[in-house]
Design a protein around this motif. Structure first.
Motif, PDB file in Angstrom:
ATOM      1  N   THR A  96       0.862  -1.181   0.000  1.00  0.00           N
ATOM      2  CA  THR A  96       0.000   0.000   0.000  1.00  0.00           C
ATOM      3  C   THR A  96       0.897   1.229   0.000  1.00  0.00           C
ATOM      4  O   THR A  96       1.615   1.481   0.978  1.00  0.00           O
ATOM      5  N   LEU A  97       0.874   1.984  -1.085  1.00  0.00           N
ATOM      6  CA  LEU A  97       1.839   3.065  -1.282  1.00  0.00           C
ATOM      7  C   LEU A  97       1.160   4.379  -1.656  1.00  0.00           C
ATOM      8  O   LEU A  97       0.069   4.382  -2.221  1.00  0.00           O
ATOM      9  N   THR A  98       1.821   5.479  -1.340  1.00  0.00           N
ATOM     10  CA  THR A  98       1.393   6.795  -1.823  1.00  0.00           C
ATOM     11  C   THR A  98       1.830   6.954  -3.273  1.00  0.00           C
ATOM     12  O   THR A  98       2.558   6.115  -3.819  1.00  0.00           O
ATOM     13  N   ARG A  99       1.402   8.050  -3.909  1.00  0.00           N
ATOM     14  CA  ARG A  99       1.814   8.299  -5.295  1.00  0.00           C
ATOM     15  C   ARG A  99       3.329   8.360  -5.408  1.00  0.00           C
ATOM     16  O   ARG A  99       3.933   7.748  -6.298  1.00  0.00           O
ATOM     17  N   ALA A 100       3.963   9.108  -4.500  1.00  0.00           N
ATOM     18  CA  ALA A 100       5.416   9.250  -4.554  1.00  0.00           C
ATOM     19  C   ALA A 100       6.095   7.906  -4.338  1.00  0.00           C
ATOM     20  O   ALA A 100       7.069   7.573  -5.024  1.00  0.00           O
ATOM     21  N   GLU A 101       5.601   7.122  -3.390  1.00  0.00           N
ATOM     22  CA  GLU A 101       6.189   5.810  -3.119  1.00  0.00           C
ATOM     23  C   GLU A 101       6.012   4.866  -4.296  1.00  0.00           C
ATOM     24  O   GLU A 101       6.902   4.059  -4.590  1.00  0.00           O
ATOM     25  N   ARG A 102       4.873   4.952  -4.988  1.00  0.00           N
ATOM     26  CA  ARG A 102       4.640   4.074  -6.137  1.00  0.00           C
ATOM     27  C   ARG A 102       5.622   4.395  -7.254  1.00  0.00           C
ATOM     28  O   ARG A 102       6.197   3.475  -7.873  1.00  0.00           O
ATOM     29  N   VAL A 103       5.835   5.683  -7.547  1.00  0.00           N
ATOM     30  CA  VAL A 103       6.797   6.055  -8.588  1.00  0.00           C
ATOM     31  C   VAL A 103       8.209   5.634  -8.166  1.00  0.00           C
ATOM     32  O   VAL A 103       9.006   5.164  -8.979  1.00  0.00           O
ATOM     33  N   TYR A 104       8.520   5.815  -6.892  1.00  0.00           N
ATOM     34  CA  TYR A 104       9.821   5.398  -6.368  1.00  0.00           C
ATOM     35  C   TYR A 104      10.039   3.895  -6.590  1.00  0.00           C
ATOM     36  O   TYR A 104      11.125   3.466  -7.003  1.00  0.00           O
ATOM     37  N   CYS A 105       9.025   3.102  -6.307  1.00  0.00           N
ATOM     38  CA  CYS A 105       9.144   1.652  -6.498  1.00  0.00           C
ATOM     39  C   CYS A 105       9.290   1.291  -7.970  1.00  0.00           C
ATOM     40  O   CYS A 105      10.000   0.337  -8.315  1.00  0.00           O
ATOM     41  N   ASP A 106       8.629   2.040  -8.850  1.00  0.00           N
ATOM     42  CA  ASP A 106       8.831   1.827 -10.279  1.00  0.00           C
ATOM     43  C   ASP A 106      10.286   2.109 -10.661  1.00  0.00           C
ATOM     44  O   ASP A 106      10.863   1.418 -11.515  1.00  0.00           O
ATOM     45  N   ALA A 107      10.877   3.116 -10.008  1.00  0.00           N
ATOM     46  CA  ALA A 107      12.285   3.417 -10.258  1.00  0.00           C
ATOM     47  C   ALA A 107      13.180   2.278  -9.776  1.00  0.00           C
ATOM     48  O   ALA A 107      14.183   1.946 -10.426  1.00  0.00           O
ATOM     49  N   LEU A 108      12.820   1.658  -8.663  1.00  0.00           N
ATOM     50  CA  LEU A 108      13.592   0.505  -8.182  1.00  0.00           C
ATOM     51  C   LEU A 108      13.583  -0.628  -9.209  1.00  0.00           C
ATOM     52  O   LEU A 108      14.610  -1.267  -9.455  1.00  0.00           O
ATOM     53  N   LEU A 109      12.411  -0.873  -9.778  1.00  0.00           N
ATOM     54  CA  LEU A 109      12.311  -1.927 -10.792  1.00  0.00           C
ATOM     55  C   LEU A 109      13.185  -1.611 -12.005  1.00  0.00           C
ATOM     56  O   LEU A 109      13.863  -2.493 -12.543  1.00  0.00           O
ATOM     57  N   LEU A 110      13.164  -0.349 -12.422  1.00  0.00           N
ATOM     58  CA  LEU A 110      13.985   0.037 -13.575  1.00  0.00           C
ATOM     59  C   LEU A 110      15.468  -0.105 -13.263  1.00  0.00           C
ATOM     60  O   LEU A 110      16.244  -0.602 -14.080  1.00  0.00           O
ATOM     61  N   LEU A 111      15.879   0.355 -12.085  1.00  0.00           N
ATOM     62  CA  LEU A 111      17.285   0.261 -11.717  1.00  0.00           C
ATOM     63  C   LEU A 111      17.747  -1.190 -11.676  1.00  0.00           C
ATOM     64  O   LEU A 111      18.866  -1.504 -12.090  1.00  0.00           O
ATOM     65  N   SER A 112      16.895  -2.077 -11.178  1.00  0.00           N
ATOM     66  CA  SER A 112      17.280  -3.485 -11.083  1.00  0.00           C
ATOM     67  C   SER A 112      17.426  -4.125 -12.460  1.00  0.00           C
ATOM     68  O   SER A 112      18.067  -5.177 -12.594  1.00  0.00           O
ATOM     69  N   ARG A 113      16.823  -3.501 -13.484  1.00  0.00           N
ATOM     70  CA  ARG A 113      16.954  -4.023 -14.858  1.00  0.00           C
ATOM     71  C   ARG A 113      18.040  -3.296 -15.648  1.00  0.00           C
ATOM     72  O   ARG A 113      18.312  -3.661 -16.795  1.00  0.00           O
ATOM     73  N   THR A 114      18.636  -2.261 -15.052  1.00  0.00           N
ATOM     74  CA  THR A 114      19.605  -1.441 -15.771  1.00  0.00           C
ATOM     75  C   THR A 114      20.964  -2.121 -15.809  1.00  0.00           C
ATOM     76  O   THR A 114      21.483  -2.580 -14.792  1.00  0.00           O
TER      77      THR A 114
END
Length: 325
Positions: free
Chosen positions: A152-170
Motif C-alpha cells: 500500500t503506497l502513496t503516489r510518490a512511493e509508487r513512482v519510487y518503487c517503479d524506479a527501483l524496478l527500472l534500476l534493477s533491470r539497468t
C-alpha cells in the motif's frame, strides 16, 4: 544492477522484508494458495466471536518465481546449518585424537578449540545465507516484481518503487552505476521529504478548520457593523478589541492557507521529479555506454535540486508555523 534493502528507503525496505521473509506458508502475506500444505482454496480468521472466510488465490508467474527462489534459499540455509552442526565436531574429534596420542590434555584442548572455532564460523556462514541477510545485499528482480504490487503506497512511493524496478533491470557501466547508486540515496531523501511534507500538511489542516477564512471575514464584517451601531464608549472599546483579534486570526488563517498551498505544490513537484527520474532511467536502457554516465549525472543533479527546494519549502512553512502558533 543489483539493489539491496540496505540501499533503499527504510520504510519500503521493512515492508518488503516483512513479506519476503515470512514463513513459506505465509510467503508474501496475501492469501495466496501455496501448494499442498495450503491446498484448501479458502482461509478463515476469528475476530470478535465471528469467523471471516477468505478465498485464496493462485500465485502469479512472478510470485511463483519468487517463491521458488525463497525455497532454494531455505534449502541452502538448511544445508549450511547441517554442516555447521557436524563438520566442526568431526574436525575437532579428528584433531583431538591425533594430538591426544602424545598429550591427552593437549588433544582435548585442541579438539574443543577447533570445535568452538568451527561452530562459530559455521553459525556466521549459515546466517549469511538466510533470506533476510541475502535481501540486505541484493533483491532479485522477480522478488521485486512479486512484492511491490502488494504494498500500500502513496503516489510518490509508487513512482519510487517503479524506479527501483527500472534500476534493477539497468545494465550500466561501473561509473554510471556508482552515480545511479548515489542518485538512489537522493531519491530516498526525496521520499523522506515527501512524508515530512505530508506530516506538516496534516498538522496544518486542523488549524485551517479552526480558522476558516470566509467565516472569519464574515465575523469581522459583523463586528464592524456592530461597532458602527454602538454608542457606548466601553462597548465600542470591547468591539474594537474583538476586531483586532479577529483581524489577527484572519492574517494567521491566510498564512496557514498559503503554507498548505506551498506544501501541496511541493508534494506535486516531488512526484513529478520522481517521474522525471524514472523516465530518464528508462532512457538509460537504450543509450550507448559513453552516454549513460552523462545521463546518470543529469538525473542526480535534478534530484539534488529538488531536495534543496524541498528543504527551503519546509523551512518557510516551519517559520510560518512558529510565527503564527
Amino acid at each position: 544492477m543489483r539493489i539491496g534493502l540496505d540501499e533503499i528507503d527504510p520504510r519500503i525496505a521493512e515492508a518488503i522484508t516483512d513479506r519476503l521473509c515470512a514463513s513459506l506458508n505465509e510467503f508474501l502475506r496475501d492469501d495466496i494458495r501455496w501448494g499442498s500444505f495450503q491446498s484448501l482454496p479458502i482461509s478463515w480468521e476469528v475476530k470478535g466471536g465471528s469467523v471471516k472466510v477468505k478465498r485464496r488465490r493462485d500465485p502469479s508467474e512472478e510470485e511463483r518465481l519468487a517463491y521458488a527462489l525463497r525455497r532454494r534459499r531455505d534449502e541452502q540455509v538448511s544445508m549450511r546449518a547441517l554442516g555447521a552442526a557436524f563438520l566442526p565436531s568431526v574436525a575437532g574429534t579428528a584433531i583431538g585424537w591425533a594430538i591426544a596420542g602424545g598429550t591427552p590434555a593437549a588433544g582435548l584442548a585442541a579438539g574443543l578449540s577447533v570445535w568452538a572455532l568451527g561452530t562459530g564460523i559455521g553459525v556466521y556462514w549459515t546466517k549469511r545465507a538466510t533470506p533476510r541477510e541475502r535481501l540486505r545485499k541484493s533483491v532479485q528482480l522477480e522478488e521485486l516484481r512479486s512484492v511491490l504490487p502488494l504494498l500500500t503506497l502513496t503516489r510518490a512511493e509508487r513512482v519510487y518503487c517503479d524506479a527501483l524496478l527500472l534500476l534493477s533491470r539497468t545494465d550500466a557501466t561501473p561509473e554510471a552505476e556508482n552515480t545511479l547508486r548515489s542518485t538512489l540515496l537522493q531519491l530516498n531523501d526525496l521520499l523522506t521529504s515527501s512524508r515530512q511534507l505530508e506530516h506538516r500538511r496534516a498538522t496544518l489542516l486542523p488549524l485551517l478548520g479552526q480558522h476558516a477564512i470566509s467565516e472569519l471575514e464574515a465575523e469581522f464584517q459583523a463586528l464592524g457593523r456592530r461597532l458602527d451601531q454602538a454608542t457606548d464608549g466601553i462597548t465600542r472599546n470591547m468591539i474594537q478589541q474583538s476586531l483586532q483579534m479577529c483581524a489577527t486570526r484572519i492574517e494567521n488563517a491566510r498564512a496557514f492557507a498559503q503554507g498548505l498551498e506551498r506544501l501541496n505544490a511541493q508534494q506535486e513537484a516531488i512526484v513529478h521529479t520522481l517521474s522525471s527520474a524514472l523516465s530518464a532511467m528508462a532512457r538509460l536502457q537504450i543509450l550507448s555506454d559513453p552516454q549513460t554516465e552523462v545521463a546518470a549525472q543529469e538525473i542526480a543533479r535534478s534530484v539534488a535540486t529538488m531536495n534543496q527546494q524541498t528543504r527551503s519549502v519546509e523551512q518557510a512553512v516551519e517559520e510560518v508555523m512558529s510565527l503564527r502558533g
